[in-house]
Design a protein around this motif. Structure first.
Motif, PDB file in Angstrom:
ATOM      1  N   GLY B 210       0.776  -1.410   0.028  1.00 39.74           N
ATOM      2  CA  GLY B 210      -0.594  -0.047   0.111  1.00 39.74           C
ATOM      3  C   GLY B 210       0.255   1.579   0.197  1.00 39.74           C
ATOM      4  O   GLY B 210       0.437   2.490   0.013  1.00 39.74           O
ATOM      5  N   ALA B 212       2.297   2.538  -2.535  1.00 40.16           N
ATOM      6  CA  ALA B 212       2.517   3.705  -3.343  1.00 40.16           C
ATOM      7  C   ALA B 212       0.340   3.932  -3.956  1.00 40.16           C
ATOM      8  O   ALA B 212       0.582   4.620  -4.771  1.00 40.16           O
ATOM      9  N   LEU B 213      -0.480   3.587  -2.823  1.00 38.97           N
ATOM     10  CA  LEU B 213      -1.878   3.552  -3.249  1.00 38.97           C
ATOM     11  C   LEU B 213      -1.462   5.267  -3.432  1.00 38.97           C
ATOM     12  O   LEU B 213      -0.731   5.747  -2.653  1.00 38.97           O
ATOM     13  N   ASP B 214      -2.899   5.307  -4.162  1.00 34.89           N
ATOM     14  CA  ASP B 214      -3.448   6.624  -4.187  1.00 34.89           C
ATOM     15  C   ASP B 214      -2.618   7.677  -5.789  1.00 34.89           C
ATOM     16  O   ASP B 214      -2.683   8.645  -5.974  1.00 34.89           O
TER      17      ASP B 214
END
Lengths: 509, 509
Positions: B210, B212-214
């Motif tokens: 998560g 690098a999420l977004d």
């Protein structure tokens, strides 16, 4: 050989130092004409002043004056700035002309008024050159990343209530054995003048390093604080705030004293790594014989524009981190974060200031990444994907600590991080967290040497960090994935007015 | 305790691993609907596949197929991409729908067609939240920084001819004692599939971290190379290129073998630190039992938008660095940088590849900063302010090595760096430099542990780096301010086609 060259060259530095780095960049563009003139006038004026050594204080005052004029209509810093000041990506309130007249801008001055409108073009213009290709078109105006600036002068120092930048440096200095209160005052005066210049995108006098040339201010902030030992070394023990009592020991602590505490603390943040490094390097050089670097750490956050959602940052565990921070728009914000202005007594000098708890918290990512997503979310109490609490809603939905699931279990587990850390569990204890992530490579066993450069801001650490950490230490499911490797507690004075320096009320009060 | 938790949790990872990280973010936006559907379809399809361990190869192939379709009309990488591919700040050629249909985007898919026009808005929308304030407005499209992507598949690997990014990681791995050619092939297949996903902004299967999420792809590149020792360990010594002969020793060398060479080399670059860290971490995890991290280094360059001039980068000496790099627009560029496609013989597998010389070059900044500006410029041969050669003109004016000043001295001194390094002084020897700066804190004596993660690319190191460095070693005025602390030489194969992996022609040829 190197040593010899040092001696050899030192003498030739003086006459050049203040001169060439301020030469206007690439004079071909017609827009630069006005800026060049301003630059030359400033250069002539500065050439008439002494540049080095003991004259730094004078230079600092001159810079202070210039800033005062340039900032006449600019909003004050701190909480005020948090509401009215420029956020990332917005243009600063000051017109380019004001900056041209009162300081040597690091870059050719370009019309910034049209920047937002022409930003489509900017996106292309700001593109990096291909490795093998030098692209030198007509210069485009800086986009918001480069041109955004934070105020140095104001009721509070910058770097507290404003957004954490892409690049961060933390550094602690110890006063040299012979350095006294007077030497410390001179140092803070030098540092303040330099910070004011750099935060406005100006090249400080005598700085020929050139590392930040061409760049805008890039939201640079420089924030100064005093550690517990500073007061003994400067004969100011009577003015030491009670809030600087050593923090209690916690079981997750594995503190390295060499990387903890220190007489002076400097926090640097900028949205460009070269701008941040330049500031750090310059402040280290200006410490001169008065203070020596004790420790230094590098951190980072997301690059502006990397995400479309200006959301709460993620940490290296992948978790949205900081949702429950106090909001500057909350009328209680200042009370939580800043020492009251009407403070009396020995530490009246801390009015408008804040206390920073700085901790290098290593994340045991190999263990963490082996948890299932479900377990990770249970440990935190929030969904990883969007930060929504497991009690329902979206990230900003208030956490419902009393909610049960259909199977009768608590939606937010008893040892969930957000339950144990919540103000409701800590008699309202509140702090403002403004962290950077760090990654210093890998340990010998292959585990990442990575985690959080945790910085918590509060009006009183005994009502902010200490009770929360005490509770976390006992019951937080997250703590077995964390190691606190260093710790510092610093009194960060309020901001100063133009012509003053940070800490002046303490050192000359 | 940590160890226990690892064992405890490992078993629960499987069923969750492929699932939740791909859940659509914050489902409130209507624009997300289409993407969510695509995401769900993809999820269902992927759920039917095995996720872990030995099935990784299969997953890699599936990912390759998806990419092939999505990229049907995209230009090939390398020199071609350098001309036609997206630069920083430009939109990628692929429509958003193509990405939605064939991969799980890390972010909600938003209309990107209007992004350039609406960039004024973007600048504001991409602003960071104040430390204490969660700003969650209607999501704005990513600006160029986040949405820009580089191709994984193509004639050449990315990360060579394209612009160096803001954040860089270099890492070397050694194959584990038991790992053979087959294990190496499986590793390269895993790594290639993951790199292809990440570079397109997709979350690889089984990745729940998560971090690098977004974020968008942020111009991520992942580039793989083979060191000299790789060929012995895999029984491929007969295919080792002659160009991988060890570099000669130079007098400025103070090499640390632990941070030099290695069987496998990975270069990661991205315009966001979390995206870059995420890639590094994932590749390290995927090395699994096949390979172990040997060394790892972090570097940086200017943030896009920090400067209005898309000019050649500055290094930590403050000097514009890289002006004389070969230009992709030059018809001789490919000949200088890439191994010819019609290569025959034992190393025919290197067609379209390149050789990377990787050196950690520490700058003795304390000595350097003590030089006067005039002396610094004389040592380099260029003006610090704008990079113009001391023989006159602007940065891009060809250097006139034969020009004399009025006092009869050479305009470019005999030991000036640009004279000694120039192709004219080295029988046309040419390399493409694509460096990152680094700063790993300070040494015990207070000197910065900082300098250049130097990477030079060439078709043949014996015609690029070696002759130039040999000459620099003898006569360069700059070399006394530098220490080469580590060194690596790697054969970087050409790019692969969809469905293939990097190095396949070597490992299966």
């Amino acid at each position: 050989m190197t040593e010899r060259s040092q001696d050899e060259e030192k003498t030739s530095r003086g006459p050049q130092a203040g001169k060439a780095p301020q030469a206007p960049q690439a004079p071909q563009a017609p827009q630069a004409t006005q800026a060049e003139k301003a630059g030359k006038a400033e250069k002539a004026e500065k050439a008439a002043q002494a540049v080095k050594g003991t004259k730094a204080a004078k230079a600092g005052k001159a810079a202070g004056r210039a800033v005062k004029e340039a900032k006449a209509s600019a909003p004050a810093g701190g909480a005020g700035a948090a509401k009215t000041g420029p956020g990332r990506g917005e243009q600063t309130g000051r017109p380019a002309q004001a900056r041209a007249a009162h300081g040597v801008s690091r870059r050719r001055l370009l019309g910034t008024a049209g920047a937002a409108g022409a930003a489509g073009l900017v996106a292309g213009g700001a593109a990096g050159a291909f490795a093998g290709e030098t692209v030198r078109k007509d210069p485009a105006p800086l986009n918001g990343v480069g041109s955004a600036s934070r105020p140095f002068h104001g009721a509070h120092q910058s770097g507290i209530a404003d957004p954490a930048q892409t690049c961060g440096h933390m550094a602690a200095f110890d006063l040299a054995p012979g350095a006294d209160r007077k030497a410390a005052a001179a140092l803070l005066r030098r540092w303040s003048a330099t910070a004011a210049d750099l935060m406005a995108g100006r090249t400080p006098q005598g700085d020929g390093s050139g590392v930040a040339l061409d760049a805008g201010p890039c939201s640079l902030t420089v924030t100064f604080g005093f550690g517990r030992t500073f007061f003994d070394r400067t004969g100011l023990a009577a003015k030491r705030p009670a809030a600087l009592e050593p923090l209690p020991a916690f079981t997750a602590d594995a503190l390295d004293p060499k990387r903890s505490e220190g007489d002076l603390w400097v926090q640097i943040g900028a949205d460009d790594a070269l701008v941040a490094f330049h500031a750090l390097r310059l402040l280290q050089q200006q410490a001169g014989s008065a203070a020596r670097l004790r420790w230094q750490m590098n951190g980072f956050n997301r690059t502006p524009g990397a995400t479309a959602q200006p959301m709460t940052a993620r940490n290296l565990m992948g978790q949205v981190d900081g949702t429950n921070n106090p909001k500057p728009s909350d009328p209680r914000f200042a009370g939580h974060v800043y020492v009251p202005e009407d403070r009396g007594g020995a530490d009246a000098w801390m009015a408008g200031g804040s206390y920073a708890v700085v901790r290098r918290i290593r994340m045991l990512l190999d263990s963490w990444d082996n948890l299932s997503l479900e377990r990770q979310e249970k440990v935190i109490g929030r969904r990883k994907s969007d930060g929504a609490p497991l009690s329902g809603g979206t990230e900003t939905t208030p956490v419902d600590l009393d909610k049960f699931r259909e199977d009768g279990s608590l939606a937010i587990a008893g040892d969930a991080h957000i339950r144990v850390a919540s103000p409701a569990s800590n008699r309202g204890a509140t702090m403002l967290r403004r962290a950077f992530s760090y990654h210093d490579g890998f340990l010998d066993d292959g585990a990442p040497d990575a985690g959080l450069l945790f910085v918590a801001w509060q009006a009183d650490p005994l009502k902010g960090f200490v009770p929360v950490q005490r509770k976390l230490d006992r019951g937080d499911g997250l703590s077995r994935f964390l190691r606190h490797e260093s710790s510092g507690l610093y009194a960060v004075p309020g901001g100063c007015a133009p012509g003053e320096y940070v800490g002046q009320r303490l050192l000359e009060g």
